[in-house]
Design a protein around this motif. Structure first.
Motif, PDB file in Angstrom:
ATOM      1  N   PRO A  27      -4.313 -12.535   9.801  1.00 26.33           N
ATOM      2  CA  PRO A  27      -3.494 -11.848  10.692  1.00 26.33           C
ATOM      3  C   PRO A  27      -2.460 -11.144  10.037  1.00 26.33           C
ATOM      4  N   ILE A  28      -2.039  -9.870  10.491  1.00 29.41           N
ATOM      5  CA  ILE A  28      -0.973  -9.182  10.190  1.00 29.41           C
ATOM      6  C   ILE A  28       0.267  -9.604  10.968  1.00 29.41           C
ATOM      7  N   LEU A  29       1.264  -9.980  10.312  1.00 35.76           N
ATOM      8  CA  LEU A  29       2.335 -10.337  10.980  1.00 35.76           C
ATOM      9  C   LEU A  29       3.558  -9.144  11.186  1.00 35.76           C
ATOM     10  N   ARG A  30       3.618  -8.292  10.267  1.00 31.99           N
ATOM     11  CA  ARG A  30       4.647  -7.313  10.293  1.00 31.99           C
ATOM     12  C   ARG A  30       4.399  -6.244   9.193  1.00 31.99           C
ATOM     13  N   LEU A  31       5.217  -4.991   9.145  1.00 35.41           N
ATOM     14  CA  LEU A  31       4.911  -4.049   8.083  1.00 35.41           C
ATOM     15  C   LEU A  31       6.503  -3.947   7.757  1.00 35.41           C
ATOM     16  N   ASP A  32       6.606  -3.895   6.571  1.00 38.81           N
ATOM     17  CA  ASP A  32       8.206  -3.829   5.978  1.00 38.81           C
ATOM     18  C   ASP A  32       7.973  -2.733   5.101  1.00 38.81           C
ATOM     19  N   GLU A  33       9.224  -1.903   5.053  1.00 38.47           N
ATOM     20  CA  GLU A  33       9.113  -0.627   4.212  1.00 38.47           C
ATOM     21  C   GLU A  33       9.750  -1.111   2.894  1.00 38.47           C
ATOM     22  N   VAL A  34       9.247  -1.127   1.692  1.00 33.02           N
ATOM     23  CA  VAL A  34       9.846  -1.200   0.511  1.00 33.02           C
ATOM     24  C   VAL A  34       9.924  -0.148  -0.395  1.00 33.02           C
ATOM     25  N   THR A  35      10.881   0.094  -1.130  1.00 30.17           N
ATOM     26  CA  THR A  35      10.701   0.841  -2.396  1.00 30.17           C
ATOM     27  C   THR A  35      10.426   0.682  -3.646  1.00 30.17           C
ATOM     28  N   THR A  44       0.763  -1.088  -0.113  1.00 35.18           N
ATOM     29  CA  THR A  44      -0.180   0.017   0.068  1.00 35.18           C
ATOM     30  C   THR A  44       0.805   1.221   0.045  1.00 35.18           C
ATOM     31  N   ARG A  45       0.306   2.320  -0.701  1.00 35.32           N
ATOM     32  CA  ARG A  45       1.232   3.568  -0.499  1.00 35.32           C
ATOM     33  C   ARG A  45       1.527   4.103   0.799  1.00 35.32           C
ATOM     34  N   MET A  46       0.498   3.943   1.530  1.00 34.69           N
ATOM     35  CA  MET A  46       0.531   4.993   2.996  1.00 34.69           C
ATOM     36  C   MET A  46       0.927   3.928   3.989  1.00 34.69           C
ATOM     37  N   TRP A  47       1.730   4.340   4.730  1.00 34.23           N
ATOM     38  CA  TRP A  47       2.266   3.640   6.156  1.00 34.23           C
ATOM     39  C   TRP A  47       1.181   4.065   7.390  1.00 34.23           C
ATOM     40  N   PRO A  48       0.714   3.006   7.858  1.00 35.39           N
ATOM     41  CA  PRO A  48      -0.378   3.103   8.776  1.00 35.39           C
ATOM     42  C   PRO A  48       0.153   4.012  10.139  1.00 35.39           C
ATOM     43  N   ARG A  49      -0.467   4.902  10.260  1.00 38.86           N
ATOM     44  CA  ARG A  49       0.064   5.946  11.519  1.00 38.86           C
ATOM     45  C   ARG A  49      -0.191   4.896  12.920  1.00 38.86           C
ATOM     46  N   ARG A  50      -1.315   4.371  12.777  1.00 39.31           N
ATOM     47  CA  ARG A  50      -1.343   3.332  14.071  1.00 39.31           C
ATOM     48  C   ARG A  50      -0.987   1.883  14.014  1.00 39.31           C
ATOM     49  N   ALA A  51       0.266   1.829  13.288  1.00 40.14           N
ATOM     50  CA  ALA A  51       0.931   0.464  13.141  1.00 40.14           C
ATOM     51  C   ALA A  51       1.061  -0.037  14.356  1.00 40.14           C
ATOM     52  N   GLU A 110       9.456   0.938  -7.795  1.00 37.86           N
ATOM     53  CA  GLU A 110      10.113   1.230  -9.043  1.00 37.86           C
ATOM     54  C   GLU A 110      10.289   2.779  -9.088  1.00 37.86           C
ATOM     55  N   ASP A 111       9.531   3.497  -8.608  1.00 35.85           N
ATOM     56  CA  ASP A 111       9.438   4.951  -8.738  1.00 35.85           C
ATOM     57  C   ASP A 111      10.261   5.553  -7.758  1.00 35.85           C
ATOM     58  N   GLY A 112      10.815   4.913  -6.915  1.00 34.17           N
ATOM     59  CA  GLY A 112      11.680   5.465  -5.852  1.00 34.17           C
ATOM     60  C   GLY A 112      11.051   5.895  -4.651  1.00 34.17           C
ATOM     61  N   ILE A 113       9.522   5.662  -4.603  1.00 37.27           N
ATOM     62  CA  ILE A 113       8.966   6.042  -3.484  1.00 37.27           C
ATOM     63  C   ILE A 113       8.784   4.952  -2.384  1.00 37.27           C
ATOM     64  N   PRO A 114       8.984   5.217  -1.321  1.00 34.37           N
ATOM     65  CA  PRO A 114       8.836   4.162  -0.164  1.00 34.37           C
ATOM     66  C   PRO A 114       7.142   3.757  -0.002  1.00 34.37           C
ATOM     67  N   ARG A 115       6.956   2.614   0.083  1.00 27.98           N
ATOM     68  CA  ARG A 115       5.672   1.901   0.303  1.00 27.98           C
ATOM     69  C   ARG A 115       5.747   1.129   1.562  1.00 27.98           C
ATOM     70  N   CYS A 116       4.646   0.561   2.168  1.00 28.33           N
ATOM     71  CA  CYS A 116       4.407  -0.166   3.203  1.00 28.33           C
ATOM     72  C   CYS A 116       3.842  -1.617   2.626  1.00 28.33           C
TER      73      CYS A 116
END
Length: 143
Positions: A69-77, A40-47, A79-85
């Motif tokens: 169930p959600i196990l973890r949230l990883d930051e990935v970049t 997803t584009r947005m990182w959850p503020r309430r992670a 192809e456009d260079g923008i970080p995603r969740c």
């Protein structure tokens, strides 16, 4: 159910819980460790709250039908260079009571007290009803 907060997400392009499971099993939704994920584009503020026992509740054809169930949230970049969740999920879908939901963009937080209950173990193995029928039955309070 544990956790104080969940995520609600449309499963775009799937017609059933089985379609979502097949897509995840195809490997297109897997990370390097083989676990399914959703980007997803947005990182959850309430992670922190999501990671305290939270799940993604999947909306399929206008009806909440399953969760993971959600196990973890990883930051990935991207192809456009923008970080995603990247939301890393426990493999397998847990079918829930059918609850109609209007379309929305992106994802939404879902408080635990508003989350539909899981189906019983015996009902987890039943053939799923078509989403339109599930929605109609849920609307009149039968499911």
């Amino acid at each position: 159910m544990s956790g104080s907060l969940h995520m609600l997400k449309l499963s775009v392009g799937t017609d059933s819980v089985e379609d979502l499971a097949a897509w995840q099993a195809s490997g297109r939704a897997a990370t390097h460790d083989g676990l399914p994920r959703h980007r997803t584009r947005m990182w959850p503020r309430r992670a922190a709250e999501l990671l305290d026992g939270g799940s993604i509740y999947w909306v399929i054809k206008g009806v909440i039908l399953a969760r993971q169930p959600i196990l973890r949230l990883d930051e990935v970049t991207g192809e456009d260079g923008i970080p995603r969740c990247q939301i890393v999920l426990k493999p397998g879908l847990i079918r829930t009571a059918a609850v109609p939901r209007r379309p929305f963009q992106g994802w939404r937080y879902l408080p635990a007290d508003e989350a539909p209950p899981d189906l019983s173990e015996s009902r987890q193995r039943e053939d799923a009803l078509p989403p339109k029928l599930s929605a109609a039955l849920a609307e009149i309070g039968v499911l």
